[in-house]
Motif scaffolding. Structure first.
Motif, PDB file in Angstrom:
ATOM      1  N   ALA A 230       0.851  -1.190   0.000  1.00 56.92           N
ATOM      2  CA  ALA A 230       0.000   0.000   0.000  1.00 56.92           C
ATOM      3  C   ALA A 230       0.886   1.238   0.000  1.00 56.92           C
ATOM      4  N   VAL A 231       0.849   1.997  -1.090  1.00 58.17           N
ATOM      5  CA  VAL A 231       1.695   3.177  -1.272  1.00 58.17           C
ATOM      6  C   VAL A 231       0.814   4.404  -1.447  1.00 58.17           C
ATOM      7  N   HIS A 232       1.205   5.469  -0.786  1.00 58.80           N
ATOM      8  CA  HIS A 232       0.482   6.739  -0.895  1.00 58.80           C
ATOM      9  C   HIS A 232       1.447   7.796  -1.403  1.00 58.80           C
ATOM     10  N   ILE A 233       1.062   8.482  -2.488  1.00 58.76           N
ATOM     11  CA  ILE A 233       1.895   9.532  -3.058  1.00 58.76           C
ATOM     12  C   ILE A 233       1.489  10.857  -2.439  1.00 58.76           C
ATOM     13  N   ALA A 234       2.404  11.464  -1.705  1.00 58.60           N
ATOM     14  CA  ALA A 234       2.116  12.743  -1.055  1.00 58.60           C
ATOM     15  C   ALA A 234       2.200  13.883  -2.060  1.00 58.60           C
ATOM     16  N   HIS A 235       1.420  14.917  -1.811  1.00 59.15           N
ATOM     17  CA  HIS A 235       1.407  16.185  -2.563  1.00 59.15           C
ATOM     18  C   HIS A 235       1.786  16.039  -4.040  1.00 59.15           C
ATOM     19  N   ALA A 236       1.027  15.226  -4.767  1.00 64.96           N
ATOM     20  CA  ALA A 236       1.243  15.056  -6.213  1.00 64.96           C
ATOM     21  C   ALA A 236       0.964  16.379  -6.916  1.00 64.96           C
ATOM     22  N   SER A 237       1.843  16.728  -7.887  1.00 63.11           N
ATOM     23  CA  SER A 237       1.736  18.090  -8.426  1.00 63.11           C
ATOM     24  C   SER A 237       1.947  18.212  -9.926  1.00 63.11           C
TER      25      SER A 237
END
Length: 454
Positions: A230-237
């Motif tokens: 389970a991976v979460h990408i922070a502050h994708a921009s």
């Protein structure tokens, strides 16, 4: 504790499939019932008229920096949690880049103990992935979960070694939790201050290419596909980041991502006016990337909205040297080498807890998303990410509730923030929509009708 009846509001609870005008009864710290409008209130209930407002599960911010322990001039747990409550948040996930780093049970215990004495939002600890955020030695994941951590992240610093990261992802996922990743290739971004483009050239400061984010996202999503973690990408921009996330999901990756209000409400030109108060990591991007963020919100690629609340004192932002060069109505400067170097060393980040709701509601007012999606992005989905029993108004759930007046017009005045810091590029901005009540465990911890935390 007296029961509370929230009377006549539009109840929006995606988890229960509710979006209609109802009454909500809170008793003994729990949701007792969500019912059609009652003709008679319970005898023991404090009745609060919320007609014309939205009543929803307490908002949850999955990405906040509280700076405690270590940086009391920027924020404390007390001031940060009060700012969160004033912003409509019943819970916030506190990142690990404190001093000392939250990489031991003792620091987690300190944070939770400090939060106990504050009648405001709940604190959800985020543990570091590696000791000291150095990217070398993993923390004791099981011990940190036992201490209260609900997610893992070295946020602010990427984990460069793919072997270290891969092993950590697998172990954290095996334990049932997610890892939030700060995606940055430091070989590409080193010493950069703003997005590489016309604005960085105009100011004479170094620029970071979008590939610094996208290339690291590419690598880490490949690891996620291979491991099933389970991976979460922070502050994708960036547009490319969202394309990579879409492709990874198609190939079976268990990946979520968040977007920050500053990345969908501003582009890189904000730095021309606000200078270091518009400097963050990842930086404000081009107009095309802002549109890509909007599309990711619209099509569901972006799962949640996170403030990335990053309070800084004026000294950390180099305001003593740079304040005179920036501001509304000023001609953007061309910084000489010395000033450009000072700008590049200004701290990254802005405060966001008290402006997130107003900025996110603009997405609703512009019909990019519906109110139920707003609630899912700011309550239900963060609760899922953080493995919290929250994000719903179902009977028996904790009485964490946010009441929003979606049409309340207000102006951002940093001097009135409950946060200790004022570093924002939204000063003077007129917003529509604001939290007027925040309840945690059935207790009112912020009453915007009176403009004060109780």
């Amino acid at each position: 504790m007296k029961a509370i009846l929230l009377k006549g509001g539009r109840v929006i609870d995606p988890a229960s499939g509710i979006d209609e005008v109802c009454d909500v009864i809170l008793r003994h710290g729990e949701i007792e019932a969500v019912e059609a409008l009652l003709s008679n209130a319970p005898d023991d209930a404090n009745v609060i008229d919320v007609a014309g407002c939205w009543v929803m599960p307490g908002l949850i911010d999955p990405h906040v920096h509280l700076r405690d322990p270590g940086f009391p001039e920027k924020e404390t747990i007390a001031s940060g949690l009060r700012a969160a409550a004033a912003g409509g948040f019943s819970a916030v996930a506190a990142m690990a880049n404190t001093s000392p780093v939250n990489d031991t049970r003792e620091i987690t215990a300190y944070m939770l103990e400090r939060a106990k004495g504050v009648r405001a939002a709940r604190l959800v600890p985020v543990s570091a992935v590696t000791r000291g955020l150095r990217g070398v030695e993993p923390v004791d994941f099981a011990a940190m979960i036992e201490a209260g951590a609900r997610m893992f992240s070295d946020d602010g610093i990427p984990i460069d070694d793919p072997v270290i990261l891969s092993r950590a992802l697998e172990e954290i996922s095996r334990l049932g939790f997610a890892t939030s990743l700060h995606e940055e290739d430091r070989a590409l971004s080193r010493d950069a201050a703003l997005n590489a483009g016309e604005v960085s050239k105009r100011l004479g400061v170094s620029g970071v290419p979008v590939s610094a984010e996208a290339e690291r996202v590419r690598r880490d999503l490949a690891l996620a596909i291979g491991s099933g973690a389970a991976v979460h990408i922070a502050h994708a921009s960036t547009a490319e980041t969202f394309d990579l996330i879409r492709a990874a999901r198609h190939h079976g990756a268990h990946v979520s991502c968040e977007v920050a209000p500053h990345h969908f409400a501003l582009d890189e030109t904000a730095a021309l006016t606000w200078g270091p108060n518009a400097k963050m990591n990842p930086p404000l991007r081009s107009r095309a990337d802002v549109e890509a963020v909007h599309e990711a919100i619209r099509d569901g690629t972006a799962d949640m909205i996170a403030s990335d609340h990053a309070p800084h004192d004026p000294k950390s932002k180099q305001m003593d040297s740079l304040a005179g060069y920036f501001g509304p109505g000023r001609e953007p400067p061309r910084l000489d080498h010395e000033l450009a170097n000072i700008f590049e060393h200004a701290a990254n980040g802005i405060v966001g807890l008290e402006t997130s709701v107003g900025l996110a509601l603009d997405l609703v007012h512009r019909s990019l998303i519906q109110p139920a999606r707003f609630v899912a992005m700011m309550s239900l989905n963060p609760a899922t990410l953080l493995r919290l029993e929250a994000g719903t108004l179902a009977p028996g759930a904790a009485a964490d509730v946010t009441v929003i007046d979606p049409n309340l017009d207000w102006v951002v005045e940093p001097g009135k923030f409950l946060s200790k810091s004022r570093n924002t590029p939204f000063a003077g901005r007129r917003l529509r929509g604001k939290a007027i009540l925040t309840l945690v465990g059935g207790e009112i911890v912020y009453d915007g009708r009176k403009g004060a935390v109780r």
